[in-house]
Design a protein around this motif. Structure first.
Motif, PDB file in Angstrom:
ATOM      1  N   THR A 100       0.866  -1.168   0.000  1.00 37.05           N
ATOM      2  CA  THR A 100       0.000   0.000   0.000  1.00 37.05           C
ATOM      3  C   THR A 100       0.912   1.230   0.000  1.00 37.05           C
ATOM      4  OG1 THR A 100      -0.117   0.125   2.427  1.00 37.05           O
ATOM      5  CG2 THR A 100      -1.760  -1.238   1.303  1.00 37.05           C
ATOM      6  N   ILE A 104      -3.177   7.400  -0.349  1.00 38.80           N
ATOM      7  CA  ILE A 104      -4.106   6.388  -0.843  1.00 38.80           C
ATOM      8  C   ILE A 104      -4.253   6.503  -2.359  1.00 38.80           C
ATOM      9  CG2 ILE A 104      -6.490   5.556  -0.742  1.00 38.80           C
ATOM     10  CD1 ILE A 104      -6.604   6.583   2.124  1.00 38.80           C
ATOM     11  N   LEU A 106      -6.565   4.798  -4.751  1.00 34.13           N
ATOM     12  CA  LEU A 106      -7.697   3.999  -5.193  1.00 34.13           C
ATOM     13  C   LEU A 106      -8.227   4.538  -6.518  1.00 34.13           C
ATOM     14  CD1 LEU A 106      -9.614   3.730  -1.798  1.00 34.13           C
ATOM     15  CD2 LEU A 106      -8.203   1.954  -2.855  1.00 34.13           C
ATOM     16  N   ASN A 115     -12.635  -2.147  -7.169  1.00 34.99           N
ATOM     17  CA  ASN A 115     -11.267  -1.837  -6.782  1.00 34.99           C
ATOM     18  C   ASN A 115     -10.513  -3.088  -6.345  1.00 34.99           C
ATOM     19  OD1 ASN A 115      -9.988   1.108  -6.328  1.00 34.99           O
ATOM     20  ND2 ASN A 115     -12.229   1.275  -6.385  1.00 34.99           N
ATOM     21  N   GLN A 174     -11.322   3.875   3.272  1.00 29.80           N
ATOM     22  CA  GLN A 174     -10.479   3.860   2.071  1.00 29.80           C
ATOM     23  C   GLN A 174      -9.152   3.161   2.357  1.00 29.80           C
ATOM     24  OE1 GLN A 174     -10.010   7.566  -0.025  1.00 29.80           O
ATOM     25  NE2 GLN A 174     -12.195   8.029   0.009  1.00 29.80           N
ATOM     26  N   ARG A 175      -8.597   3.363   3.540  1.00 32.40           N
ATOM     27  CA  ARG A 175      -7.384   2.654   3.940  1.00 32.40           C
ATOM     28  C   ARG A 175      -7.636   1.141   3.972  1.00 32.40           C
ATOM     29  NH1 ARG A 175      -2.332   4.882   3.668  1.00 32.40           N
ATOM     30  NH2 ARG A 175      -2.355   7.016   4.425  1.00 32.40           N
ATOM     31  N   GLU A 178      -7.809  -0.193   0.483  1.00 35.72           N
ATOM     32  CA  GLU A 178      -6.496  -0.325  -0.145  1.00 35.72           C
ATOM     33  C   GLU A 178      -5.792  -1.595   0.328  1.00 35.72           C
ATOM     34  OE1 GLU A 178      -2.945   2.668  -1.418  1.00 35.72           O
ATOM     35  OE2 GLU A 178      -3.462   2.644   0.708  1.00 35.72           O
ATOM     36  N   ARG A 181      -7.412  -4.526  -1.477  1.00 34.50           N
ATOM     37  CA  ARG A 181      -6.975  -4.603  -2.871  1.00 34.50           C
ATOM     38  C   ARG A 181      -5.572  -5.188  -2.970  1.00 34.50           C
ATOM     39  NH1 ARG A 181      -6.518   0.805  -6.382  1.00 34.50           N
ATOM     40  NH2 ARG A 181      -4.773   1.085  -4.948  1.00 34.50           N
TER      41      ARG A 181
END
Length: 274
Positions: A100, A104, A106, A115, A174-175, A178, A181
């Motif tokens: 990561t 961020i 994305l 995603n 969102q973290r 990530e 993903r």
């Protein structure tokens, strides 16, 4: 092609503790500046390793050498028996290293589920014509990737938001997305770069729990993080850098009591906190 319907395999008991990634006497120079000076350490299978140091210590630079962003001036990085030096970044991902980023990255106009499926595509062998004609092979692979993506969203705790745009998630979610993903690439090593940046104390506690869950799901984890409470609370071992050199390595208790670390890093934190 890996089975995307299953989580990453647990580390075999005979492999726990053996070296997965080795940083061997790595030196990196930018012109007249020596950013890393003969740094050596290893990441062992099934552990959470913390890489820490004051600002400018070289930890992000070292992280970038390990993941193929920079090529070392001398020394080598080996992963699962293979030398990563001069290997392209996408090939490093394919052999099992995922990361990561501090900022961020994305696809904000794609859904949460999409995603994660982008990460799964890193191992897809479905060709252009399969995708264009939607052959049975393509449909089967897509279904497997979707199932795997949903499992990872459940692991990080945001499965209920799978059909929302990534841009609509809170910063903390969102973290988490990530991280999901990155795990979708089915890595042997998951590298987290400042995952707690911008988090409040409650979010940091949840992140610690998530990192442990990730390790328990069969992933080896490298954690670069400024928050000392988080690092001390979640890692098995810690490597400390200062001015591009390794000054200490050991368990959290050993690092906490190390005079060189206290002087270089922890002592600064204690002064700031007083």
């Amino acid at each position: 092609m890996p089975d995307l319907t299953k989580p990453a395999p647990a580390v075999p008991s005979e492999g726990v503790g053996s070296a997965l990634l080795e940083v061997d006497a790595v030196t990196l120079r930018f012109g007249g500046l020596t950013a890393l000076n003969e740094v050596s350490f290893e990441i062992r299978r099934g552990e959470i390793l913390g890489l820490i140091g004051p600002n400018g210590a070289g930890k992000t630079t070292c992280f970038n050498v390990m993941t193929g962003v920079y090529q070392p001036t001398s020394g080598a990085v080996r992963f699962d028996g293979r030398t990563l030096t001069k290997m392209k970044r996408h090939k490093i991902t394919k052999i099992g290293v995922a990361r990561t980023f501090q900022n961020i990255r994305l696809f904000k106009s794609m859904t949460v589920l999409e995603n994660v499926m982008v990460g799964a595509d890193a191992h897809s062998r479905v060709g252009f014509w399969d995708a264009l004609l939607r052959t049975p092979r393509h449909r089967r692979t897509e279904a497997e990737a979707t199932a795997r993506a949903r499992e990872l969203l459940e692991l990080v705790g945001i499965t209920a938001r799978h059909d929302e745009l990534a841009s609509n998630l809170s910063y903390g979610d969102q973290r988490r997305l990530e991280i999901a993903r990155a795990m979708a690439t089915n890595p042997k090593l998951l590298c987290l770069d400042e995952p707690a940046a911008g988090f409040n104390p409650a979010e940091k506690q949840r992140l610690m729990e998530l990192i442990r869950k990730v390790r328990d799901a069969g992933f080896t984890v490298l954690l670069i993080e400024h928050d000392m409470k988080l690092v001390m609370g979640v890692t098995d071992r810690i490597v400390v850098l200062e001015f591009g050199q390794k000054i200490a390595e050991g368990t959290p208790d050993e690092i906490r009591d190390n005079p060189a670390v206290i002087a270089a890093y922890l002592g600064v934190e204690e002064e700031d906190a007083s």
